[in-house]
Design a protein around this motif. Structure first.
Motif, PDB file in Angstrom:
ATOM      1  N   ALA A 220       0.820  -1.214   0.000  1.00  0.00           N
ATOM      2  CA  ALA A 220       0.000   0.000   0.000  1.00  0.00           C
ATOM      3  C   ALA A 220       0.853   1.262   0.000  1.00  0.00           C
ATOM      4  N   ALA A 221       2.044   1.184   0.590  1.00  0.00           N
ATOM      5  CA  ALA A 221       2.886   2.374   0.694  1.00  0.00           C
ATOM      6  C   ALA A 221       3.813   2.548  -0.505  1.00  0.00           C
ATOM      7  N   ARG A 222       3.841   1.600  -1.413  1.00  0.00           N
ATOM      8  CA  ARG A 222       4.768   1.703  -2.549  1.00  0.00           C
ATOM      9  C   ARG A 222       4.125   2.479  -3.699  1.00  0.00           C
ATOM     10  N   PRO A 223       4.939   3.135  -4.528  1.00  0.00           N
ATOM     11  CA  PRO A 223       4.396   3.991  -5.590  1.00  0.00           C
ATOM     12  C   PRO A 223       3.787   3.179  -6.729  1.00  0.00           C
ATOM     13  N   TRP A 224       3.006   3.872  -7.559  1.00  0.00           N
ATOM     14  CA  TRP A 224       2.382   3.234  -8.707  1.00  0.00           C
ATOM     15  C   TRP A 224       3.334   3.135  -9.898  1.00  0.00           C
ATOM     16  N   SER A 225       4.373   3.926  -9.901  1.00  0.00           N
ATOM     17  CA  SER A 225       5.307   3.922 -11.021  1.00  0.00           C
ATOM     18  C   SER A 225       6.729   4.014 -10.502  1.00  0.00           C
TER      19      SER A 225
ATOM     20  N   ALA B 191      -1.434  -4.122 -15.941  1.00  0.00           N
ATOM     21  CA  ALA B 191      -1.635  -3.014 -16.876  1.00  0.00           C
ATOM     22  C   ALA B 191      -0.480  -2.020 -16.808  1.00  0.00           C
ATOM     23  N   LEU B 192      -0.035  -1.716 -15.600  1.00  0.00           N
ATOM     24  CA  LEU B 192       1.070  -0.769 -15.433  1.00  0.00           C
ATOM     25  C   LEU B 192       2.381  -1.315 -15.986  1.00  0.00           C
ATOM     26  N   ASP B 193       2.483  -2.639 -16.091  1.00  0.00           N
ATOM     27  CA  ASP B 193       3.687  -3.276 -16.634  1.00  0.00           C
ATOM     28  C   ASP B 193       3.662  -3.326 -18.160  1.00  0.00           C
ATOM     29  N   SER B 194       2.562  -2.898 -18.742  1.00  0.00           N
ATOM     30  CA  SER B 194       2.384  -2.966 -20.198  1.00  0.00           C
ATOM     31  C   SER B 194       3.060  -1.784 -20.893  1.00  0.00           C
TER      32      SER B 194
ATOM     33  N   VAL C  77      -0.310   7.910 -14.106  1.00  0.00           N
ATOM     34  CA  VAL C  77      -0.503   9.314 -13.727  1.00  0.00           C
ATOM     35  C   VAL C  77      -1.822   9.477 -12.972  1.00  0.00           C
ATOM     36  N   LEU C  78      -2.869   8.846 -13.483  1.00  0.00           N
ATOM     37  CA  LEU C  78      -4.187   8.956 -12.860  1.00  0.00           C
ATOM     38  C   LEU C  78      -4.174   8.396 -11.443  1.00  0.00           C
ATOM     39  N   LEU C  79      -3.529   7.246 -11.277  1.00  0.00           N
ATOM     40  CA  LEU C  79      -3.484   6.621  -9.958  1.00  0.00           C
ATOM     41  C   LEU C  79      -2.657   7.445  -8.978  1.00  0.00           C
TER      42      LEU C  79
ATOM     43  N   GLU D 206     -12.536   5.880 -14.744  1.00  0.00           N
ATOM     44  CA  GLU D 206     -11.546   6.114 -15.787  1.00  0.00           C
ATOM     45  C   GLU D 206     -10.358   5.175 -15.608  1.00  0.00           C
ATOM     46  N   ALA D 207      -9.965   4.938 -14.350  1.00  0.00           N
ATOM     47  CA  ALA D 207      -8.854   4.023 -14.084  1.00  0.00           C
ATOM     48  C   ALA D 207      -9.195   2.615 -14.547  1.00  0.00           C
ATOM     49  N   ALA D 208     -10.436   2.180 -14.315  1.00  0.00           N
ATOM     50  CA  ALA D 208     -10.860   0.846 -14.760  1.00  0.00           C
ATOM     51  C   ALA D 208     -10.783   0.733 -16.273  1.00  0.00           C
ATOM     52  N   ALA D 209     -11.229   1.778 -16.974  1.00  0.00           N
ATOM     53  CA  ALA D 209     -11.186   1.760 -18.440  1.00  0.00           C
ATOM     54  C   ALA D 209      -9.752   1.737 -18.946  1.00  0.00           C
ATOM     55  N   LEU D 210      -8.868   2.512 -18.319  1.00  0.00           N
ATOM     56  CA  LEU D 210      -7.462   2.537 -18.737  1.00  0.00           C
ATOM     57  C   LEU D 210      -6.781   1.204 -18.440  1.00  0.00           C
TER      58      LEU D 210
END
Length: 351
Positions: free
Chosen positions: A179-184, A274-277, A287-289, A297-301
Motif C-alpha cells: 500500500a505504501a509503494r508507488p504506482w510507477s 496493466a502498469l507493466d504494459s 498518472v491517474l493513480l 476512468e482508471a478501470a477503463a485505462l
C-alpha cells in the motif's frame, strides 16, 4: 473464462456438482467444528460463533452459513484423495476452518472493514481487543485439534500448519507494505511480487487444507506435496479472479461497490499487469493513480492497457498448474473429480 481443456458441457457438469460436494463436507465437519469451539472460554466461543454466523451478539442463535466451506472441503477431499474415508480429514478441516476464521478476524481489524457477509464485523460488534483475543483463541484451538491426532500424523500435521501460517503471515505483511509503494518507477509493485504475496496470503492455507487431509489420511509425501502445490496455485487464481471482480464485477452479484478496489487504491493484479504494459494507456493509468483520479476512468485505462486480459490469462495459467499438480501423484479418481469441481467453483465467478 472457460475451463481449460474442457467443453462447455463438461464445465457445466462440473459446476453443477459443486454445491453437493460443499454441502456433504459441511455436514460432515460442522459437528466437530462446533465441538472444538465449545472447548474455548464461553465469551470467546460466542465471538467465534458470531464470526461463523451461528449466532448474534449475546449468543442468540442465527441462521448464517458461515461461508461456503471451500477450505474444509479441500481437507476432506485431501483425505479421500489418499484413499481414506472422508471422516479421516475432519480434524484437518476443523483446523483450517478455525485458522481461516482467525485470519478473517484479524484481517478485518487491520483493514478497518466494518461489515462482513452483510453484518458488522466482530471487532465492530464486540470491540477490537475482544476480537483479537477471539482470533487468538481460534488459532490455539486449531493447533490443539491437530496435536490431539495420533502420532506420527498429528505431529506432521502441526508442522505443516505451522509452515503454512508462516507463509500466510509473510503474504499478509507484503500486502500491507504494498500500500505504501508507488504506482510507477523502480519501487512499484511488479506482478511477480504480487504472485508471491497471493500464494502466501491466500494459497498457503488452501494448499495446507488439502495437504493436511492427505496427511491424516495416510498419504505418501509425494501426494501430500502435490495437493499442497495444487492448493497454492488455486489460491493465486482465486485472488486474481477476486481482483477482477473488485474492478469489473457486478455489484449485485459480488456484493462489492463498483470499482471498489480502485476507489480504495488497492494494488491488484489487473492494475499491476496493466502498469507493466508498454501500451500508452499504461502511462496514463499511472498518472491517474498517482493523483487519485476517477476510479471509472482508471478501470477503463486498466482494461485498455491489457490488465483484464492479463489477469484472465494468469488465472488460466494457475488453473493449468493445479491440473498439473493433481496429475503428478497417484490420487483417488473420485476425489480428484470433486477437487476439480471446487477449483471451477472458486475461479469461475461471473467473469
Amino acid at each position: 473464462m472457460t475451463a481449460l481443456g474442457t467443453t462447455v458441457r463438461e464445465a457445466t457438469a462440473t459446476r453443477s456438482r459443486t454445491p453437493q460436494v460443499l454441502a456433504r463436507c459441511r455436514a460432515l465437519v460442522r459437528p466437530a467444528l462446533v465441538e472444538a469451539v465449545g472447548r474455548s472460554h464461553p465469551w470467546l466461543g460466542e465471538m467465534a460463533g458470531y464470526s461463523f454466523g451461528w449466532c448474534g451478539v449475546g449468543g442468540v442463535p442465527a441462521a448464517g452459513s458461515g461461508g461456503k466451506g471451500v477450505r474444509q472441503a479441500l481437507a476432506v477431499l485431501g483425505a479421500e484423495a489418499a484413499g481414506a474415508p472422508a471422516r479421516a480429514g475432519v480434524p484437518a478441516a476443523v483446523a483450517v476452518e478455525l485458522v481461516h476464521a482467525f485470519s478473517l478476524l484479524h484481517d478485518d481489524i487491520m483493514d478497518g472493514d466494518t461489515t462482513r457477509r452483510g453484518r458488522a464485523t466482530a471487532w465492530k460488534a464486540y470491540g477490537t481487543g475482544p476480537a483479537v483475543l477471539a482470533g487468538d483463541a481460534l488459532f490455539a484451538l486449531a493447533v490443539e485439534t491437530l496435536a490431539l491426532q495420533p502420532p506420527p500424523a498429528g505431529a506432521d500435521a502441526v508442522r505443516l500448519l505451522s509452515g503454512a501460517l508462516g507463509d500466510l503471515v509473510r503474504g499478509q505483511a507484503d500486502d500491507l507494505l504494498f500500500a505504501a509503494r508507488p504506482w510507477s518507477g523502480p519501487e512499484r509493485v511488479r506482478p511477480d511480487a504480487y504472485r508471491a504475496m497471493a500464494e502466501g496470503k491466500t494459497g498457503a492455507l488452501l494448499g495446507c487444507a488439502a495437504a493436511l487431509g492427505a496427511v491424516l489420511g495416510g498419504a505418501p509425501p509425494a501426494a501430500v506435496a502435490a495437493l499442497d502445490r495444487a492448493g497454492r496455485h488455486l489460491g493465486v487464481a482465486f485472488q486474481v479472479v477476486d481482483d477482477m471482480l473488485g474492478i469489473w464485477g457486478d455489484p449485485s452479484v459480488t456484493g462489492k461497490p463498483v470499482h471498489g478496489d480502485l476507489r480504495e487504491r488497492k494494488k491488484t493484479f489487473p492494475v499491476l499487469a496493466a502498469l507493466d504494459s508498454p501500451a500508452p494507456a499504461a502511462r496514463r493509468l499511472a498518472v491517474l493513480l498517482e493523483r487519485g483520479g476517477d476510479p471509472g476512468e482508471a478501470a477503463a485505462l486498466a482494461e485498455a492497457a491489457g490488465g483484464r486480459a492479463a489477469a484472465l490469462a494468469e488465472a488460466d495459467r494457475q488453473v493449468a498448474a493445479v491440473e498439473s499438480a493433481l496429475a503428478d501423484a497417484p490420487l483417488a479418481a473420485g476425489a480428484v473429480r470433486d477437487l476439480r469441481a471446487l477449483v471451477d467453483f472458486a475461479v469461475r465467478r461471473d467473469l
